[in-house]
Design a protein around this motif. Structure first.
Motif, mmCIF file in Angstrom:
data_model
loop_
_atom_site.group_PDB
_atom_site.id
_atom_site.type_symbol
_atom_site.label_atom_id
_atom_site.label_comp_id
_atom_site.label_asym_id
_atom_site.label_seq_id
_atom_site.Cartn_x
_atom_site.Cartn_y
_atom_site.Cartn_z
ATOM 1 N N TYR A 9 0.760 -1.301 0.147
ATOM 2 C CA TYR A 9 0.055 0.066 0.187
ATOM 3 C C TYR A 9 0.865 1.244 -0.079
ATOM 4 C CZ TYR A 9 -3.734 -3.203 1.250
ATOM 5 O OH TYR A 9 -4.750 -4.317 1.195
ATOM 6 N N LYS A 10 0.545 2.216 -0.634
ATOM 7 C CA LYS A 10 1.198 3.453 -0.865
ATOM 8 C C LYS A 10 0.324 4.731 -0.112
ATOM 9 C CE LYS A 10 3.398 6.716 -4.287
ATOM 10 N NZ LYS A 10 3.505 7.065 -5.566
ATOM 11 N N GLY A 11 1.071 5.412 0.578
ATOM 12 C CA GLY A 11 0.457 6.377 1.246
ATOM 13 C C GLY A 11 1.492 7.107 2.195
ATOM 14 N N LYS A 12 1.069 7.754 3.256
ATOM 15 C CA LYS A 12 1.795 8.505 4.295
ATOM 16 C C LYS A 12 1.361 7.703 5.698
ATOM 17 C CE LYS A 12 2.967 12.725 6.561
ATOM 18 N NZ LYS A 12 2.575 14.229 6.611
ATOM 19 N N PHE A 13 2.216 6.767 6.258
ATOM 20 C CA PHE A 13 2.180 6.042 7.504
ATOM 21 C C PHE A 13 2.889 6.566 8.480
ATOM 22 C CE2 PHE A 13 1.434 3.312 3.596
ATOM 23 C CZ PHE A 13 0.227 2.871 3.653
ATOM 24 N N ASP A 14 2.343 6.782 9.563
ATOM 25 C CA ASP A 14 2.864 7.610 10.776
ATOM 26 C C ASP A 14 2.660 7.182 11.972
ATOM 27 O OD1 ASP A 14 0.175 8.300 11.232
ATOM 28 O OD2 ASP A 14 0.464 10.522 11.080
ATOM 29 N N ASN A 15 2.323 5.878 12.155
ATOM 30 C CA ASN A 15 2.262 5.568 13.450
ATOM 31 C C ASN A 15 2.295 3.895 13.371
ATOM 32 O OD1 ASN A 15 -0.599 4.478 14.153
ATOM 33 N ND2 ASN A 15 -1.010 6.192 12.600
ATOM 34 N N VAL A 16 2.208 3.570 14.399
ATOM 35 C CA VAL A 16 2.174 1.944 14.823
ATOM 36 C C VAL A 16 1.176 1.390 15.202
ATOM 37 C CG1 VAL A 16 3.715 -0.243 15.446
ATOM 38 C CG2 VAL A 16 4.852 1.606 14.494
ATOM 39 N N GLY A 17 0.093 0.978 14.909
ATOM 40 C CA GLY A 17 -1.143 0.396 15.679
ATOM 41 C C GLY A 17 -1.938 1.314 16.237
ATOM 42 N N GLY A 18 -1.685 2.942 15.983
ATOM 43 C CA GLY A 18 -2.699 3.825 16.560
ATOM 44 C C GLY A 18 -1.936 5.027 17.100
ATOM 45 N N HIS A 19 -2.626 6.095 17.146
ATOM 46 C CA HIS A 19 -1.637 7.327 17.604
ATOM 47 C C HIS A 19 -2.103 7.206 19.087
ATOM 48 C CE1 HIS A 19 -2.731 8.707 13.512
ATOM 49 N NE2 HIS A 19 -1.363 9.385 13.702
ATOM 50 N N TRP A 20 -1.023 7.588 19.818
ATOM 51 C CA TRP A 20 -1.038 7.843 21.328
ATOM 52 C C TRP A 20 -1.124 8.973 21.748
ATOM 53 C CZ3 TRP A 20 3.766 8.492 24.761
ATOM 54 C CH2 TRP A 20 3.528 8.228 26.098
ATOM 55 N N HIS A 21 -2.059 9.474 22.666
ATOM 56 C CA HIS A 21 -2.184 10.765 22.813
ATOM 57 C C HIS A 21 -1.477 11.694 23.272
ATOM 58 C CE1 HIS A 21 -1.766 10.849 27.356
ATOM 59 N NE2 HIS A 21 -2.004 9.508 27.106
ATOM 60 N N GLU A 22 -0.152 11.225 23.942
ATOM 61 C CA GLU A 22 1.025 11.969 24.220
ATOM 62 C C GLU A 22 1.594 12.557 22.886
ATOM 63 O OE1 GLU A 22 3.825 11.271 27.086
ATOM 64 O OE2 GLU A 22 2.353 10.665 28.440
ATOM 65 N N ASP A 23 1.557 11.658 21.680
ATOM 66 C CA ASP A 23 2.215 12.107 20.655
ATOM 67 C C ASP A 23 1.209 13.098 19.619
ATOM 68 O OD1 ASP A 23 4.292 10.335 20.778
ATOM 69 O OD2 ASP A 23 3.068 8.609 20.026
ATOM 70 N N LEU A 24 0.199 13.132 19.871
ATOM 71 C CA LEU A 24 -0.816 13.965 19.318
ATOM 72 C C LEU A 24 -0.598 15.166 19.828
ATOM 73 C CD1 LEU A 24 -3.978 11.828 18.876
ATOM 74 C CD2 LEU A 24 -2.245 12.324 17.112
ATOM 75 N N LYS A 25 -0.486 15.435 21.433
ATOM 76 C CA LYS A 25 -0.405 16.578 22.034
ATOM 77 C C LYS A 25 0.936 17.298 21.761
ATOM 78 C CE LYS A 25 -3.990 15.238 25.244
ATOM 79 N NZ LYS A 25 -4.150 14.809 26.783
ATOM 80 N N SER A 26 1.842 16.565 21.986
ATOM 81 C CA SER A 26 3.342 17.045 21.857
ATOM 82 C C SER A 26 3.803 17.764 20.587
ATOM 83 C CB SER A 26 4.369 15.821 22.201
ATOM 84 O OG SER A 26 5.665 16.630 22.353
ATOM 85 N N GLN A 27 4.452 18.943 20.867
ATOM 86 C CA GLN A 27 5.039 19.648 19.650
ATOM 87 C C GLN A 27 6.434 19.037 19.217
ATOM 88 O OE1 GLN A 27 3.522 22.381 18.293
ATOM 89 N NE2 GLN A 27 1.890 21.883 19.652
ATOM 90 N N TYR A 55 -17.345 0.943 28.821
ATOM 91 C CA TYR A 55 -15.920 0.820 29.002
ATOM 92 C C TYR A 55 -15.329 2.123 28.602
ATOM 93 C CZ TYR A 55 -15.769 -1.204 24.314
ATOM 94 O OH TYR A 55 -16.163 -1.400 23.129
ATOM 95 N N GLY A 56 -15.889 3.392 28.710
ATOM 96 C CA GLY A 56 -15.147 4.636 28.321
ATOM 97 C C GLY A 56 -14.993 5.022 27.205
ATOM 98 N N THR A 57 -13.759 6.015 26.907
ATOM 99 C CA THR A 57 -14.032 6.977 25.716
ATOM 100 C C THR A 57 -12.744 6.280 24.939
ATOM 101 O OG1 THR A 57 -14.611 8.855 26.738
ATOM 102 C CG2 THR A 57 -13.497 9.172 24.652
ATOM 103 N N GLU A 58 -12.896 6.206 23.404
ATOM 104 C CA GLU A 58 -12.322 5.863 22.540
ATOM 105 C C GLU A 58 -12.291 6.728 21.223
ATOM 106 O OE1 GLU A 58 -11.530 1.135 23.382
ATOM 107 O OE2 GLU A 58 -13.000 1.633 21.924
ATOM 108 N N ILE A 59 -11.147 6.783 20.446
ATOM 109 C CA ILE A 59 -11.107 7.493 19.545
ATOM 110 C C ILE A 59 -10.736 6.872 18.215
ATOM 111 C CG2 ILE A 59 -10.242 9.724 18.253
ATOM 112 C CD1 ILE A 59 -9.783 10.855 21.035
ATOM 113 N N PHE A 60 -11.383 6.949 17.061
ATOM 114 C CA PHE A 60 -11.028 6.139 15.893
ATOM 115 C C PHE A 60 -11.053 7.295 14.730
ATOM 116 C CE2 PHE A 60 -13.288 3.101 18.558
ATOM 117 C CZ PHE A 60 -12.806 2.054 18.006
ATOM 118 N N LYS A 61 -10.121 7.123 13.769
ATOM 119 C CA LYS A 61 -10.100 7.975 12.527
ATOM 120 C C LYS A 61 -10.369 7.434 11.254
ATOM 121 C CE LYS A 61 -6.531 11.112 10.416
ATOM 122 N NZ LYS A 61 -4.901 11.415 10.595
ATOM 123 N N LEU A 62 -11.222 8.002 10.324
ATOM 124 C CA LEU A 62 -11.762 7.553 9.308
ATOM 125 C C LEU A 62 -10.544 7.626 8.313
ATOM 126 C CD1 LEU A 62 -14.176 6.554 7.789
ATOM 127 C CD2 LEU A 62 -14.753 8.927 6.836
#
Length: 308
Positions: free
Chosen positions: A136-154, A291-298
């Motif tokens: 598959y060709k694209g832009k792959f930027d994570n392993v298994g899903g984004h971690w919230h600290e990675d999303l928030k950090s500069q 069981y709480g909050t989860e986030i999914f990306k399309l």
């Protein structure tokens, strides 16, 4: 300032993957950049002779340092091949994962960019992913899903199998225990990133690396849930005025979900879980009743991928 010929240590840990480590070692020893030491730590108690037979065509390469040890924590397994060398004498450390694919010019390319940007850690997003033997060709930027600290950090980091770092970044890892990392995340690379951030380690992320290919084959530790079913592209996204039906991929389940847009409720068809949701651009934030909050990306295939 660029060192005329830096001392480069590539390192790999491997557990119960003889076929992968065979190909990996041949990948690295066949690189266009030849001036490396390649330290490989194989976790095994019983198959040492079998591994030596398997690797007999490259075991005499003076650049290869092969060691065997008992299975430890993920963090200690990765550090073992580094500690098995006189690591103090090296300028650059290149993390090589045993199941991924590194094209012939990978090390040359990463070393050039390491000195170009002059940061403590170099890594990258990648252009190609091999998933269930489909490329598959694209832009792959994570392993298994984004971690919230990675999303928030500069301070951003790329794919873990592309980490290239210096003595300063290594010192942070050597001064960190497995117990500390276990309190941060189940996978060691997330803990590495937090520790690097806490210690003001600088980072550069290359936007699109095409000389390394991430391989999802179903036995990955951190991303086996991302193995694409051969029929995944046949999964459909149905949308009507008041509801959608979409396919969701989580660490532990894959299922169609009924999205009631009129009442902001969602129903998981596979496990009968209910919840409420909000949609923010391509992200759906679900507050499950049980069981709480989860986030999914399309994603580009109109499939919701778990991020956190």
């Amino acid at each position: 300032m660029k060192i005329k010929r830096p001392k480069v240590l590539c390192f790999t840990t491997s557990y119960n993957r003889p076929y992968h480590i065979y190909n990996c070692i041949n990948n690295i020893l066949s690189q266009s950049y030849k001036y490396i030491t390649y330290s490989v730590g194989i976790c095994t108690n019983t198959d040492i002779d079998s591994y030596k037979d398997l690797l007999s065509n490259c075991i005499n390469d003076k650049r290869l340092k092969l060691s065997f040890h008992q299975n430890l924590s993920q963090h200690e397994n990765y550090l073992y091949p580094i500690k098995a060398t006189e690591y103090q004498k090296y300028d650059i450390f290149i993390k090589i994962d045993d199941d991924d694919i590194y094209k012939k010019d990978y090390i040359d390319y990463m070393i050039d960019n390491y000195f170009k940007y002059n940061k403590d850690v170099l890594s990258g997003y990648i252009k190609y992913q091999l998933n269930n033997n489909c490329l598959y060709k694209g832009k792959f930027d994570n392993v298994g899903g984004h971690w919230h600290e990675d999303l928030k950090s500069q301070t951003k980091f790329g794919m873990p199998f592309t980490y290239v770092f210096n003595q300063k970044a290594l010192k942070v890892l050597l001064n960190t225990t497995s117990d500390e990392l276990g309190q941060i995340h189940i996978f060691e690379d997330a803990g590495w990133r937090r520790k690097w951030r806490e210690n003001k380690i600088t980072s550069k992320v290359l936007d699109s690396i095409d000389s390394a290919i991430y391989n999802i084959h179903g036995q990955n530790i951190s991303s086996k849930h991302c193995l694409i079913d051969k029929t995944i592209e046949d999964k459909i996204y149905i949308t009507y005025k008041h509801f959608d039906i979409a396919y969701f991929m989580h660490y532990w389940w894959q299922s169609y979900c009924f999205i009631d847009k009129k009442h902001n409720k969602i129903f998981n068809i596979e496990n009968n879980h209910y919840g409420k949701f909000e949609i923010n651009k391509n992200n759906i934030i679900i507050n499950w009743d049980n069981y709480g909050t989860e986030i999914f990306k399309l994603d580009s295939n109109k499939i919701y991928q778990y991020t956190q």
